[in-house]
Design a protein around this motif. Structure first.
Motif, PDB file in Angstrom:
ATOM      1  N   SER A 141      58.922  40.116 -20.018  1.00 18.83           N
ATOM      2  CA  SER A 141      58.186  41.348 -20.302  1.00 18.83           C
ATOM      3  C   SER A 141      56.763  41.102 -20.774  1.00 18.83           C
ATOM      4  N   TRP A 142      56.520  40.002 -21.476  1.00 17.75           N
ATOM      5  CA  TRP A 142      55.176  39.714 -21.977  1.00 17.75           C
ATOM      6  C   TRP A 142      54.181  39.559 -20.836  1.00 17.75           C
ATOM      7  N   THR A 179      58.966  34.920 -25.336  1.00 15.79           N
ATOM      8  CA  THR A 179      60.220  35.682 -25.289  1.00 15.79           C
ATOM      9  C   THR A 179      60.177  36.774 -26.368  1.00 15.79           C
ATOM     10  N   ASN A 180      61.200  37.616 -26.387  1.00 18.99           N
ATOM     11  CA  ASN A 180      61.319  38.613 -27.450  1.00 18.99           C
ATOM     12  C   ASN A 180      62.130  38.067 -28.620  1.00 18.99           C
ATOM     13  N   ASP A 218      64.640  38.024 -23.444  1.00 21.83           N
ATOM     14  CA  ASP A 218      63.741  38.463 -22.376  1.00 21.83           C
ATOM     15  C   ASP A 218      62.518  37.556 -22.390  1.00 21.83           C
ATOM     16  N   ARG A 243      55.643  44.425 -16.667  1.00 19.29           N
ATOM     17  CA  ARG A 243      56.863  45.227 -16.535  1.00 19.29           C
ATOM     18  C   ARG A 243      57.752  44.746 -15.385  1.00 19.29           C
ATOM     19  N   ARG A 263      60.432  42.233 -16.470  1.00 24.80           N
ATOM     20  CA  ARG A 263      61.327  42.547 -17.590  1.00 24.80           C
ATOM     21  C   ARG A 263      62.726  42.024 -17.304  1.00 24.80           C
ATOM     22  N   GLY A 264      63.295  41.347 -18.299  1.00 24.04           N
ATOM     23  CA  GLY A 264      64.650  40.818 -18.144  1.00 24.04           C
ATOM     24  C   GLY A 264      64.720  39.399 -17.605  1.00 24.04           C
ATOM     25  N   GLU A 265      63.575  38.840 -17.227  1.00 21.42           N
ATOM     26  CA  GLU A 265      63.551  37.435 -16.782  1.00 21.42           C
ATOM     27  C   GLU A 265      63.985  36.548 -17.955  1.00 21.42           C
TER      28      GLU A 265
END
Length: 244
Positions: A81-82, A60-61, A78, A85, A88-90
């Motif tokens: 994103s890792w 995650t971020n 998020d 793209r 993103r947002g999962e």
């Protein structure tokens, strides 16, 4: 078709971010995926969340330990994103969300990610959710920690339990018997024909992890038809076993 069942490891984690609803949906879209393995921990405020690492940092971020964060904080992160793209947002899903998606569609191997007294109440929180959805017959609860498996049986002996075994030493068949488990999750490298045969004779369901190459899948299938194959790549399983 080979009998060796396909288990999607953390969902379809070869293509989607592991342990997310995207990975779950991609696994569900493949009719030959009969099982899915996921990992569960507790947020600071006691919500069972689906994530593998004790830390949020890799997938995650966010930063820090899962157990130090409230669910409201975790669910805003998020977790896609890792992986790319497109994801993103999962989000990090709750166990409740995953159970809702999977109910009646496939069986779940739910690993309780804990050690010692890291997550007091984890077993009961997970079991209560499963019971509320009437899914006791659709899951097996697994752990490396023998005390976790014993607590599950004390809380409700009707729940199926499974030992996760990664040691090169000792006797996994004996350990499973001692813990009254009916399932063994074991490194594929640890399995051999003698052990697989012994476990199968005793009615123990065997899951080998984590197998992503066709050659290794075939080796396990040749060893015993009861070995479930846990993989990040269900597509490779399909290419290997569904060819006419």
């Amino acid at each position: 078709m080979m009998k060796n069942l396909c288990v999607a490891h953390r969902g379809y984690s070869g293509k989607a971010p592991e342990n997310t609803l995207a990975a779950v949906r991609m696994a569900l879209a493949l009719p030959f995926v009969r099982w899915m393995e996921i990992d569960v921990q507790l947020s600071k405020d006691g919500v069972p969340v689906v994530i593998h690492d004790f830390s949020l940092d890799r997938t995650t971020n966010g930063h820090g330990k899962v157990k130090h964060m409230d669910w409201e904080h975790i669910r805003r992160l998020d977790a896609g994103s890792w992986k790319g793209r497109a994801f993103r947002g999962e989000k990090v899903p709750s166990l409740d969300e995953v159970l809702t998606l999977a109910s009646g569609k496939l069986r779940l191997n739910i690993e309780l990610k804990t050690t010692g007294d890291m997550y007091p109440g984890l077993e009961r929180a997970v079991m209560d959710l499963i019971s509320a959805k009437g899914m006791q017959g659709e899951v097996v609860l697994t752990s490396f920690d023998a005390a976790v498996l014993q607590r599950i049986k004390e809380l409700d002996p009707r729940f199926r339990t499974g030992l996760i075994y990664d040691s090169r030493q000792g006797d996994p068949a004996q350990k499973v018997h001692e813990l009254n488990c009916s399932f063994l999750s074991i490194s594929s490298a640890r399995l051999n024909p003698k052990l697989a045969g012994l476990l199968a004779e005793r009615g123990i369901q065997i899951m080998a992890w984590t197998v992503n190459k066709a050659k290794e899948m075939r080796r396990l299938a040749d060893m015993h038809s009861d070995i479930m194959i846990c993989t990040n790549r269900p597509d490779v399983w399909g290419d290997t076993f569904l060819k006419i």
